[in-house]
Design an enzyme around this catalytic site. Structure first.
Site, PDB file in Angstrom:
ATOM      1  NE  ARG A   1      16.523  62.298  26.227  1.00  0.00           N
ATOM      2  CZ  ARG A   1      16.648  61.603  27.347  1.00  0.00           C
ATOM      3  NH1 ARG A   1      15.877  60.586  27.573  1.00  0.00           N
ATOM      4  NH2 ARG A   1      17.560  61.931  28.239  1.00  0.00           N
TER       5      ARG A   1
ATOM      6  CB  SER B   1      17.187  52.961  27.506  1.00  0.00           C
ATOM      7  OG  SER B   1      17.650  53.400  26.251  1.00  0.00           O
TER       8      SER B   1
ATOM      9  CG  HIS C   1      18.839  55.539  21.166  1.00  0.00           C
ATOM     10  ND1 HIS C   1      18.406  54.595  22.054  1.00  0.00           N
ATOM     11  CD2 HIS C   1      19.418  56.516  21.913  1.00  0.00           C
ATOM     12  CE1 HIS C   1      18.711  54.970  23.293  1.00  0.00           C
ATOM     13  NE2 HIS C   1      19.315  56.141  23.234  1.00  0.00           N
TER      14      HIS C   1
ATOM     15  CE  LYS D   1      22.691  56.074  32.057  1.00  0.00           C
ATOM     16  NZ  LYS D   1      22.156  56.379  30.720  1.00  0.00           N
TER      17      LYS D   1
HETATM   18  N1  COA Z   1      15.834  58.995  22.034  1.00  0.00           N
HETATM   19  C1  COA Z   1      15.506  58.270  23.104  1.00  0.00           C
HETATM   20  N2  COA Z   1      16.244  58.225  24.227  1.00  0.00           N
HETATM   21  C2  COA Z   1      17.359  58.954  24.245  1.00  0.00           C
HETATM   22  C3  COA Z   1      17.764  59.728  23.164  1.00  0.00           C
HETATM   23  C4  COA Z   1      16.945  59.737  22.017  1.00  0.00           C
HETATM   24  N3  COA Z   1      17.250  60.444  20.938  1.00  0.00           N
HETATM   25  N4  COA Z   1      18.912  60.346  23.478  1.00  0.00           N
HETATM   26  C5  COA Z   1      19.216  59.965  24.717  1.00  0.00           C
HETATM   27  N5  COA Z   1      18.282  59.126  25.174  1.00  0.00           N
HETATM   28  C6  COA Z   1      18.213  58.526  26.519  1.00  0.00           C
HETATM   29  C7  COA Z   1      18.850  57.190  26.599  1.00  0.00           C
HETATM   30  O1  COA Z   1      17.915  56.170  26.329  1.00  0.00           O
HETATM   31  C8  COA Z   1      19.331  57.159  28.029  1.00  0.00           C
HETATM   32  O2  COA Z   1      18.287  56.736  28.859  1.00  0.00           O
HETATM   33  P1  COA Z   1      18.555  55.995  30.251  1.00  0.00           P
HETATM   34  O3  COA Z   1      19.285  56.993  31.116  1.00  0.00           O
HETATM   35  O4  COA Z   1      17.223  55.689  30.716  1.00  0.00           O
HETATM   36  O5  COA Z   1      19.400  54.791  29.931  1.00  0.00           O
HETATM   37  C9  COA Z   1      19.638  58.630  28.336  1.00  0.00           C
HETATM   38  O6  COA Z   1      18.965  59.357  27.374  1.00  0.00           O
HETATM   39  C10 COA Z   1      21.088  59.036  28.216  1.00  0.00           C
HETATM   40  O7  COA Z   1      21.806  58.012  27.673  1.00  0.00           O
HETATM   41  P2  COA Z   1      22.874  57.980  26.531  1.00  0.00           P
HETATM   42  O8  COA Z   1      22.572  58.895  25.418  1.00  0.00           O
HETATM   43  O9  COA Z   1      23.039  56.558  26.176  1.00  0.00           O
HETATM   44  O10 COA Z   1      24.067  58.571  27.234  1.00  0.00           O
HETATM   45  P3  COA Z   1      24.772  58.078  28.532  1.00  0.00           P
HETATM   46  O11 COA Z   1      24.573  59.183  29.498  1.00  0.00           O
HETATM   47  O12 COA Z   1      24.385  56.719  28.947  1.00  0.00           O
HETATM   48  O13 COA Z   1      26.257  57.971  28.015  1.00  0.00           O
HETATM   49  C11 COA Z   1      28.278  58.784  26.976  1.00  0.00           C
HETATM   50  C12 COA Z   1      26.858  59.051  27.456  1.00  0.00           C
HETATM   51  C13 COA Z   1      28.498  57.361  26.529  1.00  0.00           C
HETATM   52  C14 COA Z   1      28.448  59.689  25.776  1.00  0.00           C
HETATM   53  C15 COA Z   1      29.230  59.204  28.117  1.00  0.00           C
HETATM   54  O14 COA Z   1      28.919  58.492  29.297  1.00  0.00           O
HETATM   55  C16 COA Z   1      30.688  58.959  27.775  1.00  0.00           C
HETATM   56  O15 COA Z   1      31.250  59.622  26.956  1.00  0.00           O
HETATM   57  N6  COA Z   1      31.337  57.975  28.432  1.00  0.00           N
HETATM   58  C17 COA Z   1      32.734  57.614  28.203  1.00  0.00           C
HETATM   59  C18 COA Z   1      33.658  58.144  29.295  1.00  0.00           C
HETATM   60  C19 COA Z   1      34.039  59.561  29.025  1.00  0.00           C
HETATM   61  O16 COA Z   1      34.621  59.916  28.029  1.00  0.00           O
HETATM   62  N7  COA Z   1      33.713  60.424  29.988  1.00  0.00           N
HETATM   63  C20 COA Z   1      33.961  61.823  29.904  1.00  0.00           C
HETATM   64  C21 COA Z   1      32.807  62.514  29.244  1.00  0.00           C
HETATM   65  S1  COA Z   1      32.964  64.261  29.414  1.00  0.00           S
END
Ligand code: COA
Length: 169
Positions: free
Chosen positions: A90, A128, A17, A41
């Site tokens: 990724r 994460s 991140h 989550k």
């Molecule tokens: N390096 C390391 N890990 C990474 C990464 C990177 N560059 N990019 C993503 N990840 C990992 C994260 O650690 C996370 O791991 P985990 O699943 O083990 O926790 C995973 O990839 C995805 O997580 P994240 O990037 O935090 O996204 P998310 O899926 O938790 O949330 C949001 C994504 C917040 C953008 C989405 O849920 C959202 O927009 N929510 C709001 C509600 C909404 O508008 N919904 C409609 C969307 S169409």
């Protein structure tokens, strides 16, 4: 002025991140890291803790702001007066989910675009959850997170284990 929102759960923030934050801070005038509050989550860290951890690892970047958000991402993006969402890709496995999210966001809010940065190869396997799982078994997480974050994750993992009720057999 180009303003972007980099949203996520950041439970906890990893070096992957941080790499995306640092690179987007060079491309954009201002980047707001949006930390999702209501997370399906069940995060290990509270939203305040996640915001503070992000602040501690981005303090050296003058154009980065960390804010918590709830509800739809596109509403938060509008509130921030931003027009771009930044996401890290990724591996190919991320693509389908990210494509669906970016297309949905564009349908419900046509003015908002998503740009993707390919995650540094060093962190392309990282998540994460992996960091938390290793910490739960007292493993070494120093290659995945900042030293201050590692300390907090290991402390939290210890507290969670201590408070966990024994499972009845
Ligand atoms: N390096 C390391 N890990 C990474 C990464 C990177 N560059 N990019 C993503 N990840 C990992 C994260 O650690 C996370 O791991 P985990 O699943 O083990 O926790 C995973 O990839 C995805 O997580 P994240 O990037 O935090 O996204 P998310 O899926 O938790 O949330 C949001 C994504 C917040 C953008 C989405 O849920 C959202 O927009 N929510 C709001 C509600 C909404 O508008 N919904 C409609 C969307 S169409």
């Amino acid at each position: 002025m180009a303003v972007a929102v980099y949203p996520g759960s950041f439970d906890p923030v990893t070096l992957g991140h941080q790499d995306i934050i640092e690179r987007s801070s060079k491309i954009m005038d201002r980047v707001i890291v949006g930390v999702l509050k209501n997370n399906s989550k069940s995060p290990l860290f509270s939203v305040e803790e996640r915001v503070n951890m992000l602040k501690s690892v981005t303090g050296h970047l003058s154009n980065i702001e960390i804010l918590a958000f709830d509800g739809l991402l596109v509403d938060f993006v509008r509130q921030c007066h931003a027009d771009v969402i930044v996401r890290g890709l990724r591996a190919i496995t991320d693509f389908e989910y990210e494509l669906q999210m970016s297309q949905t966001n564009r349908v419900i809010s046509p003015g908002i675009d998503t740009i993707f940065l390919t995650t540094n190869l060093k962190y392309s396997y990282l998540s994460s959850s992996i960091v938390k799982e290793i910490a739960m078994y007292h493993g070494d997480i120093s290659a995945f997170v900042d030293p201050d974050i590692a300390e907090k994750v290991l402390e939290k993992a210890k507290a969670v284990k201590k408070n966990a009720r024994p499972v009845n057999k």
